[in-house]
Design a protein around this motif. Structure first.
Motif, mmCIF file in Angstrom:
data_model
loop_
_atom_site.group_PDB
_atom_site.id
_atom_site.type_symbol
_atom_site.label_atom_id
_atom_site.label_comp_id
_atom_site.label_asym_id
_atom_site.label_seq_id
_atom_site.Cartn_x
_atom_site.Cartn_y
_atom_site.Cartn_z
ATOM 1 N N SER A 29 -14.733 -3.216 0.415
ATOM 2 C CA SER A 29 -13.387 -3.381 0.961
ATOM 3 C C SER A 29 -12.602 -2.093 0.788
ATOM 4 O O SER A 29 -12.898 -1.286 -0.083
ATOM 5 C CB SER A 29 -12.640 -4.532 0.284
ATOM 6 N N ILE A 30 -11.616 -1.921 1.665
ATOM 7 C CA ILE A 30 -10.700 -0.775 1.596
ATOM 8 C C ILE A 30 -9.293 -1.320 1.496
ATOM 9 O O ILE A 30 -8.832 -2.004 2.402
ATOM 10 C CB ILE A 30 -10.829 0.139 2.826
ATOM 11 N N SER A 31 -8.613 -1.035 0.402
ATOM 12 C CA SER A 31 -7.283 -1.594 0.215
ATOM 13 C C SER A 31 -6.198 -0.693 0.777
ATOM 14 O O SER A 31 -5.103 -1.160 1.076
ATOM 15 C CB SER A 31 -7.010 -1.864 -1.268
ATOM 16 N N PHE A 51 -1.628 -0.026 4.259
ATOM 17 C CA PHE A 51 -2.218 -0.950 3.307
ATOM 18 C C PHE A 51 -2.798 -2.152 4.051
ATOM 19 O O PHE A 51 -2.473 -2.392 5.212
ATOM 20 C CB PHE A 51 -1.155 -1.410 2.318
ATOM 21 N N SER A 52 -3.636 -2.903 3.363
ATOM 22 C CA SER A 52 -4.145 -4.138 3.942
ATOM 23 C C SER A 52 -2.966 -5.004 4.342
ATOM 24 O O SER A 52 -2.017 -5.161 3.578
ATOM 25 C CB SER A 52 -5.023 -4.882 2.936
ATOM 26 N N SER A 69 -2.341 4.515 11.878
ATOM 27 C CA SER A 69 -2.948 3.269 12.328
ATOM 28 C C SER A 69 -4.356 3.164 11.754
ATOM 29 O O SER A 69 -4.981 4.172 11.435
ATOM 30 C CB SER A 69 -2.995 3.199 13.854
ATOM 31 N N ARG A 70 -4.809 1.934 11.653
ATOM 32 C CA ARG A 70 -6.102 1.691 11.013
ATOM 33 C C ARG A 70 -6.925 0.734 11.867
ATOM 34 O O ARG A 70 -6.401 -0.241 12.396
ATOM 35 C CB ARG A 70 -5.887 1.120 9.618
ATOM 36 N N ASP A 71 -8.211 1.028 11.967
ATOM 37 C CA ASP A 71 -9.165 0.130 12.615
ATOM 38 C C ASP A 71 -10.012 -0.473 11.503
ATOM 39 O O ASP A 71 -10.860 0.200 10.920
ATOM 40 C CB ASP A 71 -10.022 0.907 13.618
ATOM 41 N N VAL A 97 -8.716 4.116 -0.758
ATOM 42 C CA VAL A 97 -9.011 3.391 -1.997
ATOM 43 C C VAL A 97 -10.036 2.324 -1.646
ATOM 44 O O VAL A 97 -9.739 1.399 -0.883
ATOM 45 C CB VAL A 97 -7.735 2.773 -2.586
ATOM 46 N N ILE A 98 -11.231 2.488 -2.213
ATOM 47 C CA ILE A 98 -12.383 1.712 -1.769
ATOM 48 C C ILE A 98 -13.062 0.993 -2.923
ATOM 49 O O ILE A 98 -13.239 1.564 -4.006
ATOM 50 C CB ILE A 98 -13.400 2.635 -1.064
#
Length: 120
Positions: A29-31, A51-52, A69-71, A97-98
């Motif tokens: 997961s990537i927070s 962030f998530s 932006s995040r995919d 952060v992974i």
């Protein structure tokens, strides 16, 4: 885990660039994903983070000009930079952060940096 950044370059004041960063490897997961920058003689500073849940945080100096932006499916983060100014010139670093396993700790990872130069 690796972060691969791309998209930097030379642009005139008022121009635009889009930075991209892809995380790969053993990822549970990537927070958080974000971008930092470091100009010559200055400390590294946060530019923007997501962030998530898509909550975002921007440095005051880039608010209204940059969009992060995040995919989630592709583990990528992008930074759209508009209305660039000479003071935006810096090396930009991707950060994430992974968590690599479900019960493991979260680690901070950095990309290799990409140069953004804003000059006429």
């Amino acid at each position: 885990v690796q972060l691969q950044a791309s998209g930097g370059g030379l642009v005139q004041p008022g121009g635009s660039l889009r930075l991209s960063c892809a995380a790969s490897g053993s990822i549970f997961s990537i927070s958080r994903m974000g971008w930092y920058r470091q100009a010559p003689g200055k400390q590294r500073e946060l530019v923007a983070a997501v962030f998530s849940g898509d909550n975002t945080n921007y440095a005051d100096s880039v608010k209204g000009r940059f969009t992060i932006s995040r995919d989630y499916a592709k583990n990528t983060v992008s930074l759209q930079q508009n209305s660039l100014k000479p003071e935006d010139t810096a090396v930009y670093y991707c950060n994430a952060v992974i968590q690599t396993t479900g019960r493991g700790p979260r680690y901070n990872y950095w990309g290799q940096g990409t140069q953004v130069t804003v000059s006429s």
